[in-house]
Structure formats: C-alpha cells, structure tokens
Design a protein around this motif. Sequence first.
Motif, short mmCIF file in Angstrom:
data_model
loop_
_atom_site.label_atom_id
_atom_site.label_comp_id
_atom_site.label_asym_id
_atom_site.label_seq_id
_atom_site.Cartn_x
_atom_site.Cartn_y
_atom_site.Cartn_z
N SER A 1 -2.22 5.96 -9.93
CA SER A 1 -3.41 5.15 -9.68
C SER A 1 -3.18 3.70 -10.08
N GLN A 2 -2.54 3.49 -11.22
CA GLN A 2 -2.26 2.14 -11.69
C GLN A 2 -1.29 1.40 -10.76
N CYS A 3 -0.48 2.16 -10.02
CA CYS A 3 0.50 1.56 -9.10
C CYS A 3 -0.02 1.51 -7.67
N ASN A 4 -1.35 1.62 -7.52
CA ASN A 4 -1.98 1.43 -6.21
C ASN A 4 -1.58 2.49 -5.19
N VAL A 5 -1.34 3.71 -5.64
CA VAL A 5 -1.17 4.82 -4.70
C VAL A 5 -2.57 5.17 -4.19
N ILE A 6 -2.83 4.87 -2.94
CA ILE A 6 -4.20 5.02 -2.43
C ILE A 6 -4.46 6.39 -1.83
N TYR A 7 -3.39 7.16 -1.58
CA TYR A 7 -3.60 8.45 -0.93
C TYR A 7 -2.42 9.37 -1.23
N ALA A 8 -2.74 10.63 -1.46
CA ALA A 8 -1.71 11.66 -1.62
C ALA A 8 -2.01 12.80 -0.65
N SER B 1 -8.07 10.89 -11.75
CA SER B 1 -7.66 9.49 -11.61
C SER B 1 -8.22 8.84 -10.35
N ASN B 2 -9.14 9.56 -9.70
CA ASN B 2 -9.83 9.04 -8.51
C ASN B 2 -8.88 8.64 -7.39
N ILE B 3 -7.81 9.42 -7.23
CA ILE B 3 -6.88 9.20 -6.13
C ILE B 3 -7.33 10.02 -4.93
N ASN B 4 -7.58 9.35 -3.84
CA ASN B 4 -7.96 10.03 -2.61
C ASN B 4 -6.82 10.94 -2.15
N PHE B 5 -7.15 12.16 -1.76
CA PHE B 5 -6.09 13.06 -1.32
C PHE B 5 -6.58 13.93 -0.17
N ILE C 1 0.87 -1.17 0.00
CA ILE C 1 0.00 0.00 0.00
C ILE C 1 0.90 1.22 0.00
N VAL C 2 0.64 2.18 -0.89
CA VAL C 2 1.53 3.32 -1.05
C VAL C 2 0.77 4.63 -0.86
N LYS C 3 1.38 5.53 -0.09
CA LYS C 3 0.90 6.90 0.06
C LYS C 3 2.06 7.84 -0.29
N ILE C 4 1.73 9.02 -0.78
CA ILE C 4 2.76 9.97 -1.20
C ILE C 4 2.46 11.35 -0.61
N LEU C 5 3.49 11.96 -0.02
CA LEU C 5 3.42 13.34 0.43
C LEU C 5 4.08 14.20 -0.64
N THR C 6 3.34 15.15 -1.20
CA THR C 6 3.82 15.87 -2.38
C THR C 6 3.34 17.32 -2.36
N ASN C 7 4.08 18.18 -3.08
CA ASN C 7 3.58 19.54 -3.28
C ASN C 7 2.63 19.61 -4.47
N ALA C 8 2.53 18.52 -5.24
CA ALA C 8 1.58 18.33 -6.35
C ALA C 8 1.88 19.18 -7.58
N CYS C 9 2.93 19.99 -7.54
CA CYS C 9 3.20 20.88 -8.67
C CYS C 9 3.67 20.13 -9.92
N LEU C 10 4.19 18.93 -9.73
CA LEU C 10 4.69 18.16 -10.88
C LEU C 10 3.64 17.18 -11.42
N ILE C 11 2.52 17.07 -10.74
CA ILE C 11 1.52 16.08 -11.14
C ILE C 11 0.69 16.58 -12.31
N ASN C 12 0.63 15.76 -13.35
CA ASN C 12 -0.26 16.02 -14.48
C ASN C 12 -1.15 14.79 -14.66
N ASP C 13 -1.96 14.79 -15.69
CA ASP C 13 -2.91 13.69 -15.88
C ASP C 13 -2.21 12.34 -16.04
N SER C 14 -1.13 12.31 -16.79
CA SER C 14 -0.45 11.04 -17.05
C SER C 14 0.24 10.52 -15.78
N ILE C 15 0.84 11.42 -15.01
CA ILE C 15 1.47 11.00 -13.76
C ILE C 15 0.43 10.49 -12.78
#
Length: 391
Positions: free
Chosen positions: A156-163, A197-201, A137-151
């Motif tokens: 989501s495909q890699c089971n990141v359940i929370y950001a 991508s329906n990632i809970n955040f 199970i993976v969670k990520i702490l991020t500033n989100a500035c680098l996140i785009n639709d493809s990332i």
Amino acid sequence: MRVELNHQGYIIANMLFAGYNINNIISKLSKNNNIELNDIYNFIHELKHLRFMKEHDGYNNWTVEWDITYECNLNCKHCMVNAGNSLDNELTYEECKNLVDELFDNHFKIIVFSGGEPLIKPYFYKLLKYIYNKGFIVKILTNACLINDSIAKYMSQCNVIYAQVSLDGHNKEQHEHIRGANTFYSMLRGVESLKKSNINFGMAMVLTNDNYYYLEDTINCAIKCGASAFSSGALVQAGRALYAKLMAPTIDSNKLDMICYKLAVKYAKSINYNNYISTIIRNIKLEEEGYSFNACSRISNGIAVSPNGEISFCKGFFGKCDLANTSSNVSFVLGKYPQESLKDILNKRNKYNFDVVDNSYDCQKCEYIKYCKGGGVQLKYTQSMENLKYL
C-alpha cells in the motif's frame, strides 16, 4: 441535479480511456452519422479546459506486463509458464532498475507484475520502492499465500493500487485440486491482509472441465471475500496443463460464454465480472451502431517482459512457455533487454505486421471471428493445429 453521459459521450469517454487521441477518435467515428465531428472536438476540448485531461507523449497509457520471476511457491496444475524454479539468467536488480528508468523515459505509467509469484523474488520489495519513487501505477498478480499484514502495508505504501488473486474454486477441495495442499486458507489470510491495508483486489479463476460447474459458487466466494472484480478464462493447453492432463471445459463454448454473460448480469450489483462473451457482445453492438473496435488491447497498447529480459506483445510467446514451441520460424519476441535498448525494441514493435497470423487458423471459420479477432494474437497463432507439434 443528476448529470450523466449520453451514449455518444460514453463511447468517446471509453475511447479516451483506452488511449485514443483526438485524430484517432475522429477517424474511428467518422462513419457514424449520429455524431457531428465538431461535437467530438468540442467535447474533448471542454474536458481539457476543465483540467480533467492532459496531453501526453509516448506510451503514457500503455501497460507493461512484467513476469519478474518464474520462481513460485506453488505448483499449480494449469500453469502455462511451468513456474516453479527461477531461470538462471533472470534480470538482476540493477538491470531491473535500468529497465524501469527506460520505461519512465518512454512515458510508461502502468506496470503489472506477474510470474511465477512476484512476491517471492528477493529484491522485489526494493524494486517496488524504486518504482514507487518514479511515480508508476502498480498492479500485482499473486496467489496471495505469501501476503501478511506487513507485506500488504508495504504494498500500500508503494502505491500498489490493485492485486489480482487466484481463486480456482469456491472451497478448499476445489481450489487445492488445482493449486495444491494448504493453499486455500493461506490465500484467504492474504486476502484479509490486503483488506486491512485497503488495497483493492479482484479474483481470477481458470475454468477447467473439473471446476466450471462451480463457477457461480466461486463468484459468490469472491463476493464474500470482498473482491471488487472477478474474471474467468478457459484453460490454455500449455505448460503444466499438458502434462497434468487437464482439459478445458468440454461444454459447448457458446453455451459456456452465455452462462458467463448471464452470471455477469446477475451479479452486476455485487461484483464486476469480466468475461470474454461480454467483450464480443460489446463489439457486435459497436459495429451495429457504426463504431470501430479493438479486440486485443495488447496489440495496441502493451508489452510483456519476461524474467530474463525478453520483450514481446504477450507473455504467451516467451521461451519458458510451451506456447512458444511452434514449428514456424516466425518470432514474436521483439528483443532482449539489456542487450538492446528499450527504445530500439519499441521501434521494432511499432513496425510489426500481424498479417502473418491473420488467415491460417480454424477460428477463421467461426461466425464471431470479426468481433473477437481470434481472442488475442498469441492464442490465434499458437493454438493452431498447423503450428503446434504437440497438439
């Protein structure tokens, strides 16, 4: 028909979720006359019989807080680890893979990536795929500035359940006062990609003397963004916060805590607001009803990994972080991977005695010390006037 847990069932369920085994629960609740020990056993046995539980060994419920790099695309004023440039000796991709294998072998299941900015690490996406194939199970702490639709789609495909996304103000001016120019709308674009991508955040705010006035506005901003959770914590005087001359809120801490608690109640139907005072209140209520409690989960069920393989209880003790610059010779870095195996480091962790920091600090004078236990061992140790030369 509506079915719900009663108070005793709620306490037991929470203890199970926190990783207690049956013997732990019976020991913790043995002083409470309102619960029959046989009822505890039967309740847990019934959950297992219905296949809502499974036995596990090792560190199944433990969390790994992994600073994958100290490189970062931002230069936030309050950064406690002075993130910006990567370390010269950060773990290679192969070393990270090997560490993941050892975490898997020791039954770890949850990895929380932080930094720096984890998404900036060149091999991070490949590592994320490897971790996914291991079933973590993976969670990520991020500033989100680098996140785009493809990332976001890849996450989501890699089971990141929370950001957890950093939000230090309700508008461009307040947020960028801390995080720098052109960061507010970049963050919002990243959040929109997470939603697609329906990632809970959730969103997290560091409270300073400049922005705590806008706490309620920032909560409303998080709700408007669609966050499921919001958290706030006071500035830690370490890293760049020392040199940027940022200050923690000067308002009386009890008043600030109560403001946070009232806001959590006010917005409970809109967002899950995690704040420290609610933990204290919970612990007071537990004690009043005869229950035991833990104040810091990292002491009982977690480890932290630094970019260069240092392993400790908490990232507050890593060498890059100024919190580690103490005058004492007590070390909280348990070992360094891959020079030592994870198993050997974990054996040292399980034998560690925290009494070395239990009786020497100003917070011992606080009437709530028995409930918060100092707010986490790293703060209890490192914020002491006695042990930090620069304070």
